[in-house]
Scaffold this active site. Structure first.
Site, PDB file in Angstrom:
ATOM      1  N   HIS A 138       7.162 -10.125   8.359  1.00 20.79           N
ATOM      2  CA  HIS A 138       6.758 -11.068   7.317  1.00 20.79           C
ATOM      3  C   HIS A 138       7.833 -11.155   6.236  1.00 20.79           C
ATOM      4  O   HIS A 138       8.689 -10.278   6.103  1.00 20.79           O
ATOM      5  CB  HIS A 138       5.430 -10.641   6.689  1.00 20.79           C
ATOM      6  CG  HIS A 138       5.507  -9.347   5.929  1.00 20.79           C
ATOM      7  ND1 HIS A 138       5.579  -8.125   6.551  1.00 20.79           N
ATOM      8  CD2 HIS A 138       5.524  -9.082   4.586  1.00 20.79           C
ATOM      9  CE1 HIS A 138       5.656  -7.156   5.644  1.00 20.79           C
ATOM     10  NE2 HIS A 138       5.617  -7.720   4.440  1.00 20.79           N
ATOM     11  N   ASP A 140       7.929 -11.591   2.055  1.00 15.99           N
ATOM     12  CA  ASP A 140       6.992 -11.367   0.952  1.00 15.99           C
ATOM     13  C   ASP A 140       6.665 -12.655   0.195  1.00 15.99           C
ATOM     14  O   ASP A 140       7.538 -13.493  -0.046  1.00 15.99           O
ATOM     15  CB  ASP A 140       7.567 -10.354  -0.039  1.00 15.99           C
ATOM     16  CG  ASP A 140       7.492  -8.925   0.482  1.00 15.99           C
ATOM     17  OD1 ASP A 140       6.690  -8.658   1.397  1.00 15.99           O
ATOM     18  OD2 ASP A 140       8.248  -8.070  -0.040  1.00 15.99           O
ATOM     19  N   HIS A 288      10.639  -8.424   7.120  1.00 16.25           N
ATOM     20  CA  HIS A 288      10.634  -6.968   7.267  1.00 16.25           C
ATOM     21  C   HIS A 288       9.316  -6.500   7.859  1.00 16.25           C
ATOM     22  O   HIS A 288       8.334  -7.241   7.927  1.00 16.25           O
ATOM     23  CB  HIS A 288      10.936  -6.257   5.943  1.00 16.25           C
ATOM     24  CG  HIS A 288      10.022  -6.611   4.814  1.00 16.25           C
ATOM     25  ND1 HIS A 288      10.126  -7.771   4.082  1.00 16.25           N
ATOM     26  CD2 HIS A 288       8.959  -5.942   4.276  1.00 16.25           C
ATOM     27  CE1 HIS A 288       9.194  -7.819   3.148  1.00 16.25           C
ATOM     28  NE2 HIS A 288       8.455  -6.715   3.262  1.00 16.25           N
ATOM     29  N   ARG A 303       7.434  -0.684  -5.055  1.00 14.45           N
ATOM     30  CA  ARG A 303       8.291  -1.866  -4.912  1.00 14.45           C
ATOM     31  C   ARG A 303       8.314  -2.658  -6.206  1.00 14.45           C
ATOM     32  O   ARG A 303       7.275  -2.863  -6.842  1.00 14.45           O
ATOM     33  CB  ARG A 303       7.749  -2.751  -3.783  1.00 14.45           C
ATOM     34  CG  ARG A 303       8.620  -3.963  -3.472  1.00 14.45           C
ATOM     35  CD  ARG A 303       7.941  -4.861  -2.463  1.00 14.45           C
ATOM     36  NE  ARG A 303       6.824  -5.591  -3.058  1.00 14.45           N
ATOM     37  CZ  ARG A 303       5.868  -6.183  -2.352  1.00 14.45           C
ATOM     38  NH1 ARG A 303       5.860  -6.110  -1.038  1.00 14.45           N
ATOM     39  NH2 ARG A 303       4.886  -6.839  -2.967  1.00 14.45           N
TER      40      ARG A 303
END
Length: 312
Positions: A138, A140, A288, A303
């Site tokens: 996917h 983000d 990723h 993150r």
């Protein structure tokens, strides 16, 4: 009268076709830079590529130290070339993580993910419960009108085995599409929606609370990278629901084909986390996948994402 010999039978291959031609064997075009561009040496740090195409470790700098404009420019050049850059032995905290990310722009918040010690820090904490939803290819937050430019990830707690993260170069994925597929998607847009990416993991009440704030958006199926000018395949299985202007069956079949391109190993890099490792990736050029093979060991990651621009 001499009898005429019977003509030899013409041999033909039996009728047969592959079940799935989304990925086929053969040579692939693998280039890190835009066509015609030349890689230049890096003066402020050492770059150790992790493969021919994507991913490199950066050595010789301490992320706790000041990052001046010259160093920031070189790091950005490495990010654009390798799509994801890695740093080992960097004992930074989330405050410093945010300071570094702000050198690239404003920071995002994400209402769907647990927060760390600041609203701009997304915390992925996995304990003895089975891992959940990051183990799919996917990009983000493509459900935003302006998806993230990139993100910086560090692991607070590393499992003793497993828990790697993988990235795929979606510019290479576009480069290697057959010409007829490129023609089919030229100028097309696709719908991206937050609901499919979270409906299996968040309760309906919470999704109802946020769905009006984040209505579906349209992005180009192939976006142009705003800094490199490269054409990049920009659809992903988590959030892309349909191609605008196509009948559903045709759209579904084409999207399945396009989603498969991230699965090509030549376009990928796999990073094995260690204590105090940091990854910084270009969300405009990659997908990723967080490998969920470490259960029941804990894995805690934080993150920080950087606000991007509207794809074109």
């Amino acid at each position: 009268m001499t009898p005429t010999a019977a003509p030899e039978a013409v041999r033909t291959l039996r009728e047969s076709s592959a079940v799935d031609t989304a990925l086929v064997e053969g040579p692939r075009t693998l280039r890190r830079l835009p066509e015609g561009a030349v890689s230049r040496p890096y003066e402020r740090f050492e770059v150790r590529p992790l493969g021919a195409l994507i991913g490199a470790e950066i050595h010789g700098i301490d992320l706790r130290d000041e990052i001046d404009e010259e160093l920031r420019a070189e790091l950005n050049r490495a990010l654009l070339e390798f799509k994801v850059i890695f740093f080992r032995d960097q004992p930074i905290d989330s405050v410093r993580q945010q300071e570094i990310a702000r050198l690239w722009g404003d920071l995002e918040t994400n209402p769907f993910i647990e927060r760390g010690d600041d609203a701009h820090v997304a915390r992925f904490a996995k304990d003895e419960a089975p891992p959940s939803y990051e183990n799919v290819w996917h990009t983000d937050v493509t459900w935003r009108e302006a998806p993230a430019l990139g993100a910086i990830l560090r692991l607070v707690e590393v499992p003793p085995v497993g828990g790697d993260t993988m990235w795929a170069d979606m510019a290479a994925a576009y480069d290697n599409l057959p010409d007829d597929v490129k023609k089919r998607i030229e100028g097309r847009t696709a719908v991206h929606d937050v609901i499919p990416g979270f409906v299996r993991f968040l309760d309906e009440e919470r999704l109802l609370e946020w769905q009006d704030r984040f209505p579906p958006v349209e992005h180009p199926v192939v976006r142009v990278h705003p800094e490199t000018g490269r054409r990049t395949l920009f659809v992903n299985v988590s959030f892309t629901t349909r191609i605008v202007g196509m009948e559903k069956g045709e759209s579904d079949a084409l999207l399945r084909y396009l989603f498969q391109q991230a699965h090509t190993p030549e376009y990928q890099v796999r990073f094995r986390w260690e204590r105090n490792s940091v990854a910084f990736w270009d969300n405009r050029a990659t997908q990723h996948y967080a490998v969920n093979d470490y259960h029941p060991h804990p894995r805690v990651a934080e993150r920080v994402a950087i606000v991007g621009d509207r794809p074109f």
